[in-house]
Design an enzyme around this catalytic site. Structure first.
Site, PDB file in Angstrom:
ATOM      1  N   CYS A   2       0.835  -1.205   0.000  1.00 34.21           N
ATOM      2  CA  CYS A   2       0.000   0.000   0.000  1.00 34.21           C
ATOM      3  C   CYS A   2       0.868   1.253   0.000  1.00 34.21           C
ATOM      4  O   CYS A   2       2.000   1.239   0.462  1.00 34.21           O
ATOM      5  CB  CYS A   2      -0.872   0.051   1.233  1.00 34.21           C
ATOM      6  SG  CYS A   2      -1.819  -1.428   1.521  1.00 34.21           S
ATOM      7  N   ARG A  27       4.634   0.532  -6.574  1.00 32.74           N
ATOM      8  CA  ARG A  27       4.596  -0.363  -5.418  1.00 32.74           C
ATOM      9  C   ARG A  27       3.586  -1.489  -5.587  1.00 32.74           C
ATOM     10  O   ARG A  27       3.596  -2.456  -4.827  1.00 32.74           O
ATOM     11  CB  ARG A  27       4.225   0.426  -4.150  1.00 32.74           C
ATOM     12  CG  ARG A  27       5.240   1.476  -3.765  1.00 32.74           C
ATOM     13  CD  ARG A  27       4.652   2.457  -2.771  1.00 32.74           C
ATOM     14  NE  ARG A  27       4.471   1.883  -1.462  1.00 32.74           N
ATOM     15  CZ  ARG A  27       5.343   1.998  -0.463  1.00 32.74           C
ATOM     16  NH1 ARG A  27       6.448   2.678  -0.634  1.00 32.74           N
ATOM     17  NH2 ARG A  27       5.108   1.460   0.708  1.00 32.74           N
ATOM     18  N   TRP A  74      -3.189  -2.365  -1.406  1.00 31.84           N
ATOM     19  CA  TRP A  74      -2.813  -3.705  -1.856  1.00 31.84           C
ATOM     20  C   TRP A  74      -3.438  -4.636  -0.844  1.00 31.84           C
ATOM     21  O   TRP A  74      -2.961  -4.762   0.282  1.00 31.84           O
ATOM     22  CB  TRP A  74      -1.289  -3.814  -1.860  1.00 31.84           C
ATOM     23  CG  TRP A  74      -0.774  -4.834  -2.803  1.00 31.84           C
ATOM     24  CD1 TRP A  74      -0.777  -4.770  -4.167  1.00 31.84           C
ATOM     25  CD2 TRP A  74      -0.162  -6.077  -2.476  1.00 31.84           C
ATOM     26  NE1 TRP A  74      -0.210  -5.893  -4.689  1.00 31.84           N
ATOM     27  CE2 TRP A  74       0.180  -6.719  -3.677  1.00 31.84           C
ATOM     28  CE3 TRP A  74       0.129  -6.727  -1.285  1.00 31.84           C
ATOM     29  CZ2 TRP A  74       0.795  -7.952  -3.735  1.00 31.84           C
ATOM     30  CZ3 TRP A  74       0.748  -7.959  -1.334  1.00 31.84           C
ATOM     31  CH2 TRP A  74       1.070  -8.562  -2.555  1.00 31.84           C
ATOM     32  N   ASN A 100      -1.481   1.750   6.301  1.00 37.36           N
ATOM     33  CA  ASN A 100      -0.691   0.644   5.745  1.00 37.36           C
ATOM     34  C   ASN A 100      -0.332  -0.278   6.892  1.00 37.36           C
ATOM     35  O   ASN A 100      -0.051   0.195   7.983  1.00 37.36           O
ATOM     36  CB  ASN A 100       0.637   1.147   5.166  1.00 37.36           C
ATOM     37  CG  ASN A 100       0.439   1.876   3.864  1.00 37.36           C
ATOM     38  OD1 ASN A 100      -0.655   1.923   3.337  1.00 37.36           O
ATOM     39  ND2 ASN A 100       1.514   2.456   3.366  1.00 37.36           N
ATOM     40  N   GLY A 101      -0.270  -1.564   6.634  1.00 35.09           N
ATOM     41  CA  GLY A 101       0.133  -2.496   7.691  1.00 35.09           C
ATOM     42  C   GLY A 101      -1.005  -3.431   8.042  1.00 35.09           C
ATOM     43  O   GLY A 101      -2.016  -3.521   7.337  1.00 35.09           O
ATOM     44  N   GLU A 479      17.855 -23.369  -6.117  1.00 38.60           N
ATOM     45  CA  GLU A 479      17.434 -21.967  -6.170  1.00 38.60           C
ATOM     46  C   GLU A 479      18.625 -21.055  -6.502  1.00 38.60           C
ATOM     47  O   GLU A 479      18.499 -20.116  -7.280  1.00 38.60           O
ATOM     48  CB  GLU A 479      16.779 -21.581  -4.837  1.00 38.60           C
ATOM     49  CG  GLU A 479      16.319 -20.139  -4.723  1.00 38.60           C
ATOM     50  CD  GLU A 479      15.297 -19.706  -5.773  1.00 38.60           C
ATOM     51  OE1 GLU A 479      14.800 -20.548  -6.531  1.00 38.60           O
ATOM     52  OE2 GLU A 479      15.040 -18.498  -5.855  1.00 38.60           O
ATOM     53  N   LYS A 483      18.637 -18.631  -9.762  1.00 37.40           N
ATOM     54  CA  LYS A 483      18.843 -17.181  -9.665  1.00 37.40           C
ATOM     55  C   LYS A 483      19.964 -16.759 -10.595  1.00 37.40           C
ATOM     56  O   LYS A 483      19.850 -15.780 -11.329  1.00 37.40           O
ATOM     57  CB  LYS A 483      19.208 -16.750  -8.234  1.00 37.40           C
ATOM     58  CG  LYS A 483      18.104 -16.647  -7.227  1.00 37.40           C
ATOM     59  CD  LYS A 483      17.106 -15.555  -7.449  1.00 37.40           C
ATOM     60  CE  LYS A 483      15.978 -16.017  -8.313  1.00 37.40           C
ATOM     61  NZ  LYS A 483      14.890 -16.750  -7.733  1.00 37.40           N
ATOM     62  N   GLU A 486      19.073 -17.139 -14.478  1.00 37.29           N
ATOM     63  CA  GLU A 486      18.044 -16.274 -15.055  1.00 37.29           C
ATOM     64  C   GLU A 486      18.484 -14.823 -15.174  1.00 37.29           C
ATOM     65  O   GLU A 486      18.044 -14.122 -16.077  1.00 37.29           O
ATOM     66  CB  GLU A 486      16.693 -16.412 -14.341  1.00 37.29           C
ATOM     67  CG  GLU A 486      16.582 -15.795 -12.982  1.00 37.29           C
ATOM     68  CD  GLU A 486      15.182 -15.924 -12.383  1.00 37.29           C
ATOM     69  OE1 GLU A 486      14.192 -15.780 -13.099  1.00 37.29           O
ATOM     70  OE2 GLU A 486      15.093 -16.168 -11.169  1.00 37.29           O
ATOM     71  N   HIS A 502      27.587 -39.966  -9.473  1.00 34.15           N
ATOM     72  CA  HIS A 502      26.801 -40.781 -10.414  1.00 34.15           C
ATOM     73  C   HIS A 502      26.698 -40.111 -11.784  1.00 34.15           C
ATOM     74  O   HIS A 502      25.858 -40.474 -12.599  1.00 34.15           O
ATOM     75  CB  HIS A 502      25.414 -41.058  -9.821  1.00 34.15           C
ATOM     76  CG  HIS A 502      25.491 -41.763  -8.509  1.00 34.15           C
ATOM     77  ND1 HIS A 502      25.794 -43.110  -8.413  1.00 34.15           N
ATOM     78  CD2 HIS A 502      25.384 -41.316  -7.231  1.00 34.15           C
ATOM     79  CE1 HIS A 502      25.835 -43.458  -7.128  1.00 34.15           C
ATOM     80  NE2 HIS A 502      25.587 -42.378  -6.402  1.00 34.15           N
ATOM     81  N   LYS A 601       7.568 -11.732 -15.632  1.00 32.53           N
ATOM     82  CA  LYS A 601       7.313 -11.873 -14.194  1.00 32.53           C
ATOM     83  C   LYS A 601       6.166 -12.847 -13.945  1.00 32.53           C
ATOM     84  O   LYS A 601       6.197 -13.631 -13.020  1.00 32.53           O
ATOM     85  CB  LYS A 601       7.002 -10.501 -13.582  1.00 32.53           C
ATOM     86  CG  LYS A 601       6.773 -10.524 -12.083  1.00 32.53           C
ATOM     87  CD  LYS A 601       8.051 -10.894 -11.340  1.00 32.53           C
ATOM     88  CE  LYS A 601       7.855 -11.017  -9.830  1.00 32.53           C
ATOM     89  NZ  LYS A 601       8.930 -11.832  -9.224  1.00 32.53           N
TER      90      LYS A 601
HETATM   91  C1  AGP Z   1      11.955 -17.076 -10.279  1.00 27.83           C
HETATM   92  O1  AGP Z   1      12.982 -16.218 -10.042  1.00 27.83           O
HETATM   93  C2  AGP Z   1      11.278 -16.996 -11.539  1.00 27.83           C
HETATM   94  N1  AGP Z   1      11.276 -15.815 -12.224  1.00 27.83           N
HETATM   95  C3  AGP Z   1      10.238 -18.028 -11.866  1.00 27.83           C
HETATM   96  O2  AGP Z   1      10.879 -19.265 -11.798  1.00 27.83           O
HETATM   97  C4  AGP Z   1       8.965 -18.072 -10.995  1.00 27.83           C
HETATM   98  O3  AGP Z   1       9.284 -18.483  -9.704  1.00 27.83           O
HETATM   99  C5  AGP Z   1       7.939 -19.031 -11.638  1.00 27.83           C
HETATM  100  O4  AGP Z   1       7.633 -18.578 -12.918  1.00 27.83           O
HETATM  101  C6  AGP Z   1       6.672 -19.159 -10.821  1.00 27.83           C
HETATM  102  O5  AGP Z   1       6.009 -17.940 -10.715  1.00 27.83           O
HETATM  103  P1  AGP Z   1       4.852 -17.735  -9.676  1.00 27.83           P
HETATM  104  O6  AGP Z   1       5.441 -17.888  -8.318  1.00 27.83           O
HETATM  105  O7  AGP Z   1       4.343 -16.350  -9.923  1.00 27.83           O
HETATM  106  O8  AGP Z   1       3.818 -18.780  -9.933  1.00 27.83           O
END
Ligand code: AGP
Length: 606
Positions: A2, A27, A74, A100-101, A479, A483, A486, A502, A601
């Site tokens: 928010c 935001r 939000w 907010n909060g 993970e 990171k 990507e 293996h 995103k």
């Molecule tokens: C993570 O850094 C990604 N950009 C991507 O893997 C993401 O986590 C995935 O597309 C899932 O998205 P969501 O959490 O919005 O469902």
């Protein structure tokens, strides 16, 4: 997250507030509203959707007045509707508030209110009513007395029809700053909206209340002591201000983690009982006991959070747990039934594969719950029950703070199931204590940012980097690799250390460094042997080790220390240096960190 804007001075408030809301759009929000006070009369307008729609609704209306407050919401409590949007007007139309909060004890407060009628479903309106019921002619005092009864977080600005030359603002855990102009003041949740008018800004600290009128500013703490604040000269431009002074949203979001983590767990546990209390589970004890299996469906980072939860559900709740890609789940013949609890995890709540998988699980009769960040998103609406992770808007494509909050919520779910099965009170309490300590420990890691940046620069020239971990730190390796690839476009793989010999060990050479997670837990010795094996074959090693572990240096070319915690909580800390490592490599390579090539995103197509 928010956004708040307020103005008091000589100019007309409406255009300043509208522009301020636009400046806060970055935001993320789902509704907006404005209230302007003139001649003891409050004009208010609210609208679901974009600020442009709010402006359209205002149309030619004048909304005359030189004092006003505005808000972008939000949603957290209550759906995305006009009546839930702020500002809220309470107390016979006299008091207006933006907030907010999260007010944790709003249900208890509501029970004690004289006026039991609410126009909205929000905790914010309850707070407004509490302030009104404490009002006896002194607005600042009423705000203070109300806030003393509140548990939770707030950034609020309040206006009263009988005080046409006063705004009262207060903060606890939700930022507010005050821009100082010539006999005029701007209030906002960050400096962005005030930068076109003034660079002189004072930041409210937690527990402070400000009374602002055209002639001056008075700031008190909760003990009524006057606080003399320093005024900071802000040299940022608006773009930098939106990122909280950070270069990119991703870095800002990495640094948001200690704060938003608290939002994920706040009010969701009971230390005395050593358990979690996630209302969104929406199941009786009997229904919980009928659950025989857990399935977690998600993509990308959300799936990695799910993989960590597998260890927690199995260890704490003795529930067999399977984790799958949403995209795979929906096209196989998943064996689920009414005794299967399916968690669908998604930051955006719009990922097409995850949404379809949720529908498939429902169709097959499973109990489906969403773990989602974006309030009101399709997955949140369709799953009906579940839990919001409260990470706030995540704007960088690479997910960071949503991940840690997903893990937090999943651990709480595992604990809630664990406590009705074999997890002891002592273990439950230890886990909760561990969770409460996480934000401080995250801050300890973030303090090492400069040295992590220096290490990262030394890895930018490699074309392949492997990440390896074991147990709960295997998903951390996945993970870390995700990171890095990507945002830097360097090829990276996350591997289970025990599986190296293996096959993947064949990849190792001096040109393929290995990032290894070596926590002081039950798999420590085995993990150390795996690191020795890759080192013996020429790999440079970056080791994420536990503070105080001097032995780890024996197998590390480079080392980053993270604080000690319970084994199940290790991923919450170990992932953070890997986020920073990926970030600084990407920056060194000149990548567009927030918007990496080929990625979106929210992946709303199959
Ligand atoms: C993570 O850094 C990604 N950009 C991507 O893997 C993401 O986590 C995935 O597309 C899932 O998205 P969501 O959490 O919005 O469902």
């Amino acid at each position: 997250m928010c956004g708040i804007v307020g103005y008091i001075g000589k100019k007309q408030a409406l255009p300043i507030l509208l522009q301020g809301l636009r400046d806060l759009e970055y935001r993320g929000y789902d509704s907006a509203g404005i209230a302007v006070l003139d001649n003891r009369k409050i004009d208010r307008v609210r609208e679901v959707g974009k600020v442009d729609m709010l402006a359209k609704k205002i149309g030619q209306d004048k909304f005359v007045g030189t004092i006003g407050i505005a808000h972008t919401r939000w949603a957290t409590h209550g759906g995305v509707t006009e009546s839930n949007a702020h500002p809220h007007i309470v107390g016979e139309g006299k008091l207006v508030l933006v907030h907010n909060g999260i007010i944790e004890n709003y249900r208890e407060i509501k029970k004690q209110l004289k006026n039991q009628h609410q126009e909205s479903e929000t905790d914010s309106e309850i707070l407004g009513q509490l302030i009104f019921e404490n009002y006896q002619g002194d607005l600042m005092k009423a705000v203070k007395q109300a806030l003393l009864k509140v548990r939770g977080t707030y950034g609020i600005v309040v206006m009263h029809a009988d005080h046409p030359n006063q705004l009262v603002a207060a903060r606890l855990g939700s930022p507010l700053c005050i821009g100082i102009g010539d006999k005029e003041y701007y209030i906002a949740s960050d400096v962005t909206p005030m930068l076109p008018f003034t660079k002189q800004v004072t930041f409210l600290d937690d527990g402070e209340i400000a009374s602002i009128n055209g002639d001056g500013l008075k700031i008190l703490n909760m003990r009524d002591e006057i606080i003399n604040k320093t005024v900071t000269q802000i040299d940022w431009d608006q773009a930098k201000a939106q990122k909280g002074g950070f270069e990119n949203f991703m870095l800002k979001e990495i640094f948001d983690q200690p704060t938003v983590f608290e939002d994920a767990i706040r009010g969701r546990f009971n230390v005395d009982e050593g358990t979690a209390v996630l209302g969104g589970l929406n199941m009786t004890l009997e229904q919980m006991r009928d659950i025989k299996r857990v399935m977690i469906i998600a993509e990308g980072t959300a799936r990695h959070a799910g993989l960590i939860a597998k260890y927690a559900f199995e260890r704490l709740a003795n529930l067999p747990t399977e984790v799958d890609f949403s995209s795979e789940f929906r096209y196989r013949d998943p064996v689920v039934n009414k005794n299967t609890l399916v968690f669908v995890i998604s930051q955006s709540g719009e990922t097409a594969d995850t949404l379809m998988a949720a529908r498939e699980a429902k169709r097959k009769g499973a109990v489906v719950r969403g773990i989602v960040n974006v309030v009101g998103s399709t997955i949140a609406r369709e799953t009906k029950a579940g839990t919001y992770i409260h990470a706030g808007p995540e704007l960088a494509v690479a997910s960071t703070k949503a991940y840690t909050n997903m893990v937090a919520v999943l651990l709480l779910y595992a604990l809630q199931f664990g406590r009705i099965k074999h997890t002891s009170l002592a273990t439950g309490q230890r886990l909760l204590q561990g969770l409460l300590e996480i934000p401080e420990k995250m801050n300890e890691i973030l303090k090492q940012t400069d040295s992590i940046q220096n290490i990262a620069k030394q890895y930018q020239q490699y074309h392949n980097i492997l990440f390896m971990g074991r147990g709960v730190n295997y998903p951390v390796a996945l993970e870390g690799a995700l990171k890095l690839e990507e945002i830097s476009y360097i090829h990276a793989e996350g591997l289970a250390a025990g599986a190296m010999k293996h096959g993947p060990l064949a990849l190792i050479s001096k040109d393929v460094p290995v990032v290894a997670i070596l926590s002081k837990d039950q798999l420590y010795e085995k993990m150390k042997s795996s690191i020795q094996e890759v080192r013996a074959r020429g790999a440079r090693t970056l080791v994420i080790a536990t503070v105080g572990d001097e032995e780890a240096k024996e197998v590390a070319d480079d080392i980053i220390y993270v604080p000690d915690t319970m084994e199940l909580l290790e991923p919450l800390l170990n992932t953070i240096p890997l986020q920073l490592f990926a970030y600084y490599i990407a920056v060194a390579l000149g990548r567009d960190v927030d918007r990496p090539r080929n990625l979106a995103k929210s992946v709303t197509v199959e």
